[in-house]
Design a protein around this motif. Structure first.
Motif, short mmCIF file in Angstrom:
data_model
loop_
_atom_site.label_atom_id
_atom_site.label_comp_id
_atom_site.label_asym_id
_atom_site.label_seq_id
_atom_site.Cartn_x
_atom_site.Cartn_y
_atom_site.Cartn_z
N LYS A 131 -15.94 -1.14 -24.87
CA LYS A 131 -15.41 -1.02 -26.23
C LYS A 131 -14.49 0.19 -26.44
N GLY A 132 -14.74 1.27 -25.69
CA GLY A 132 -14.06 2.55 -25.94
C GLY A 132 -12.54 2.49 -25.75
N VAL A 133 -11.91 3.57 -26.17
CA VAL A 133 -10.45 3.65 -26.15
C VAL A 133 -9.89 3.61 -24.72
N LEU A 134 -10.66 4.16 -23.76
CA LEU A 134 -10.20 4.19 -22.37
C LEU A 134 -10.07 2.78 -21.79
N SER A 135 -10.79 1.84 -22.33
CA SER A 135 -10.66 0.46 -21.88
C SER A 135 -9.63 -0.28 -22.71
N LYS A 136 -9.57 0.09 -23.98
CA LYS A 136 -8.66 -0.63 -24.87
C LYS A 136 -7.21 -0.30 -24.58
N LEU A 137 -6.97 0.94 -24.18
CA LEU A 137 -5.60 1.38 -23.97
C LEU A 137 -4.91 0.62 -22.82
N PRO A 138 -5.51 0.60 -21.63
CA PRO A 138 -4.83 -0.15 -20.55
C PRO A 138 -4.69 -1.63 -20.89
N TYR B 85 -4.06 -20.16 -16.79
CA TYR B 85 -5.00 -20.35 -15.69
C TYR B 85 -6.34 -19.66 -15.88
N SER B 86 -6.32 -18.40 -16.38
CA SER B 86 -7.55 -17.62 -16.25
C SER B 86 -7.58 -16.40 -17.17
N ARG B 87 -8.67 -15.66 -17.09
CA ARG B 87 -8.73 -14.38 -17.80
C ARG B 87 -9.07 -13.25 -16.84
N ASP B 88 -8.70 -12.04 -17.22
CA ASP B 88 -9.04 -10.85 -16.45
C ASP B 88 -9.77 -9.87 -17.35
N ILE B 89 -10.69 -9.17 -16.75
CA ILE B 89 -11.37 -8.09 -17.47
C ILE B 89 -10.64 -6.80 -17.06
N VAL B 90 -10.20 -6.07 -18.04
CA VAL B 90 -9.37 -4.90 -17.74
C VAL B 90 -10.20 -3.62 -17.77
N LYS B 91 -10.13 -2.90 -16.66
CA LYS B 91 -10.88 -1.66 -16.54
C LYS B 91 -9.90 -0.49 -16.39
N PHE B 92 -10.23 0.62 -17.01
CA PHE B 92 -9.36 1.79 -16.90
C PHE B 92 -9.42 2.38 -15.49
N THR B 93 -8.28 2.80 -14.97
CA THR B 93 -8.27 3.53 -13.71
C THR B 93 -7.20 4.63 -13.79
N TRP B 94 -7.47 5.78 -13.10
CA TRP B 94 -6.52 6.89 -13.16
C TRP B 94 -5.33 6.65 -12.24
N ASP B 95 -4.60 5.61 -12.40
CA ASP B 95 -3.47 5.36 -11.53
C ASP B 95 -2.29 4.86 -12.35
N PRO B 96 -1.33 5.75 -12.62
CA PRO B 96 -0.21 5.36 -13.48
C PRO B 96 0.60 4.21 -12.87
N LEU C 222 -0.42 1.05 -14.07
CA LEU C 222 -0.48 1.07 -15.53
C LEU C 222 -1.89 1.36 -16.04
N PHE C 223 -2.60 2.22 -15.32
CA PHE C 223 -3.96 2.66 -15.66
C PHE C 223 -4.95 1.50 -15.77
N SER C 224 -4.66 0.40 -15.10
CA SER C 224 -5.60 -0.71 -15.26
C SER C 224 -5.98 -1.35 -13.93
N GLU C 225 -7.24 -1.78 -13.88
CA GLU C 225 -7.72 -2.52 -12.73
C GLU C 225 -8.23 -3.84 -13.28
N LEU C 226 -7.92 -4.93 -12.60
CA LEU C 226 -8.32 -6.23 -13.12
C LEU C 226 -9.57 -6.73 -12.40
N LEU C 227 -10.57 -7.10 -13.20
CA LEU C 227 -11.84 -7.54 -12.63
C LEU C 227 -12.15 -8.96 -13.10
N VAL C 228 -13.15 -9.55 -12.43
CA VAL C 228 -13.62 -10.87 -12.86
C VAL C 228 -15.06 -10.68 -13.32
#
Ligand code: IFM
Length: 446
Positions: free
Chosen positions: A241-248, A294-305, A308-314
């Motif tokens: 829910k937090g901003v670190l997840s919402k931002l990416p 096709y699908s959905r991705d769960i977006v997780k914050f990562t420190w990698d510009p 785009l600060f995001s990692e895609l998970l299932v």
């Protein structure tokens, strides 16, 4: 064997499809035709860069077997079919246009029309001439003019037979795969080029949108011209829910969906390809909303510009297909409902399908997704056409021939086509326009 989870078994109930909905399937030239050496994917394959070592030079040999394939579409009760034109066949060298391949496509389309199958033709579906890639592809400003000239040639030649066009397929996946993950040729990552390419693709789309309408009206067609893009839309859900997840998540939404949609549908160039202005005029540059879902991705914050600060998970408990993508039919509802609210355009589902080599999941996938389509229409979201991806197994880009998306299985040794059980189900559904108890017994509850 059909793979149905315990919760699903017995949960299939009959439903009717909206009478106005037209069903068919989609393909792309490079993925099925074979025989063309002038495109950048031929070179990519020659260099041995495809994951499974396979090659696109034969693919399904559709170039020579199209009559058989159209007969199969008919057998599956297609009303519509989405195909693409291989640019490098028509313009093997810059400015040198050949008529023979256009005559070939014309014949193909004529046979489709004789069978009452309405074509939707894509002008750019990932592959392009080698000379175009070598001049920087879509990052070169000249690409806009070059693509517009190519479009003029094709539409002048086929426009009397074809009223419905897609200018560019999945510009977002094309640019992401070419310049961000760089799994597509020329495999040179650069976010700067991602946005440069986007700006030129959006301009080219707007120019060709206007041009196709102009050419068709000069040919005397006062109606029936529909032009759009097919955008790959994924559901991105934040991991937490937090901003670190919402931002990416918001960044991805902006860079992968919103900038494309706003520029190509409304002519509005958002940051970083503009400052919200309308360089080609304010307007509506699509006659339908083309969605490839096709699908959905769960977006997780990562420190990698660079990512785009995001990692895609299932999601852990998700049912996935052979590519590891979550099977999430409700996402189709969410996407169509959201974008109909925003753009108020009739919707064509220009791609929706599953990679499933054993055909264990495809029947239920079709059932679930078409049930969603029926619900959308019932709730006032005008889905007019549904193109299943794909008619045939085909060359899945960097993944090669190993990946199986077809309603029809292709044996790559003999090139024999065999309609899968799921294909039979889809064919029956297209004929009856409903899922009956008998179909559920025959195809789903076994
Ligand atoms: O095969 C591709 C197609 O070319 C574009 N959309 C997604 C499909 C499956 O990955």
């Amino acid at each position: 064997m059909i793979l149905i989870t315990k919760e699903k078994e017995g949960n299939f109930t009959p439903f009717a499809l909206p009478p106005s909905l037209q069903l068919g399937s989609a393909t792309a030239s490079l993925q099925i035709e074979g025989g063309d050496k002038g495109n950048n994917w031929y070179r990519f394959c020659e260099e041995g860069r495809v994951k499974d070592g396979s090659h696109c030079i034969v693919a399904d040999d559709h170039w020579n077997r199209y009559e058989e394939d159209i007969a199969l579409m008919k057998q599956l009760n297609h009303k519509v079919y989405r195909m693409s034109i291989e640019w490098s066949r028509i313009e093997p060298e810059r400015g040198n246009y050949l008529e023979a391949p256009l005559v070939h496509y014309r014949k193909m389309i004529q046979i489709m029309l004789e069978q009452d199958i309405q074509p939707l033709v894509t002008l750019h579906h990932f592959s392009e001439p080698i000379w175009f890639e070598d001049m920087g592809g879509w990052t070169n400003l000249e690409s806009v003019e070059i693509f517009t000239s190519f479009t003029e040639k094709v539409v002048s030649f086929l426009g009397d037979l074809v009223g419905e066009w897609i200018t560019i397929n999945e510009p977002n996946v094309y640019l992401e795969s070419t310049y961000s993950s760089a799994i597509f040729p020329p495999e040179k990552p650069s976010m700067r080029n991602y946005f440069k390419g986007l700006k030129n693709m959006a301009a080219a789309h707007i120019m060709t949108y206007k041009q196709i309408h102009h050419l068709r009206s000069e040919m005397g067609f006062s109606s029936g011209t529909k032009v759009g893009v097919a955008i790959h839309i994924r559901v991105f859900d934040a991991e937490k829910k937090g901003v670190l997840s919402k931002l990416p998540r918001a960044l991805l939404e902006h860079n992968f969906h919103t900038i494309f949609l706003e520029s190509m549908i409304k002519g509005k160039f958002l940051f970083p390809i503009g400052l919200g202005g309308y360089p080609y005029g304010k307007g509506t540059y699509c006659d339908f909303f083309g969605v490839n879902y096709y699908s959905r991705d769960i977006v997780k914050f990562t420190w990698d510009p660079r990512r785009l600060f995001s990692e895609l998970l299932v999601r852990k408990e998700a049912e996935i297909n052979d590519m590891g993508w979550e099977i999430y039919p409700e996402g189709l509802y969410r996407v169509c409902e959201k974008y109909f609210r925003l753009y108020k355009q009739p919707i064509y589902i220009t791609e929706n399908g599953i990679c499933d080599a054993t055909d264990a999941q495809r029947t239920a996938f079709i059932y679930d997704h078409l049930k969603v389509v029926a619900r959308l229409v019932e709730n006032g979201v005008p889905v007019e056409k549904y193109y299943h991806w794909s008619l045939l197994d085909n060359f899945e880009w960097d993944e090669g021939l190993q990946r199986r998306f077809g309603l029809i299985e292709v044996n790559y040794e003999t090139l024999t086509r065999t309609i899968r059980r799921s294909g039979q189900f889809y064919g029956e559904l297209a004929k009856e326009n409903e899922v009956t108890e008998a179909m559920i017994e025959k195809f789903l509850n076994q």
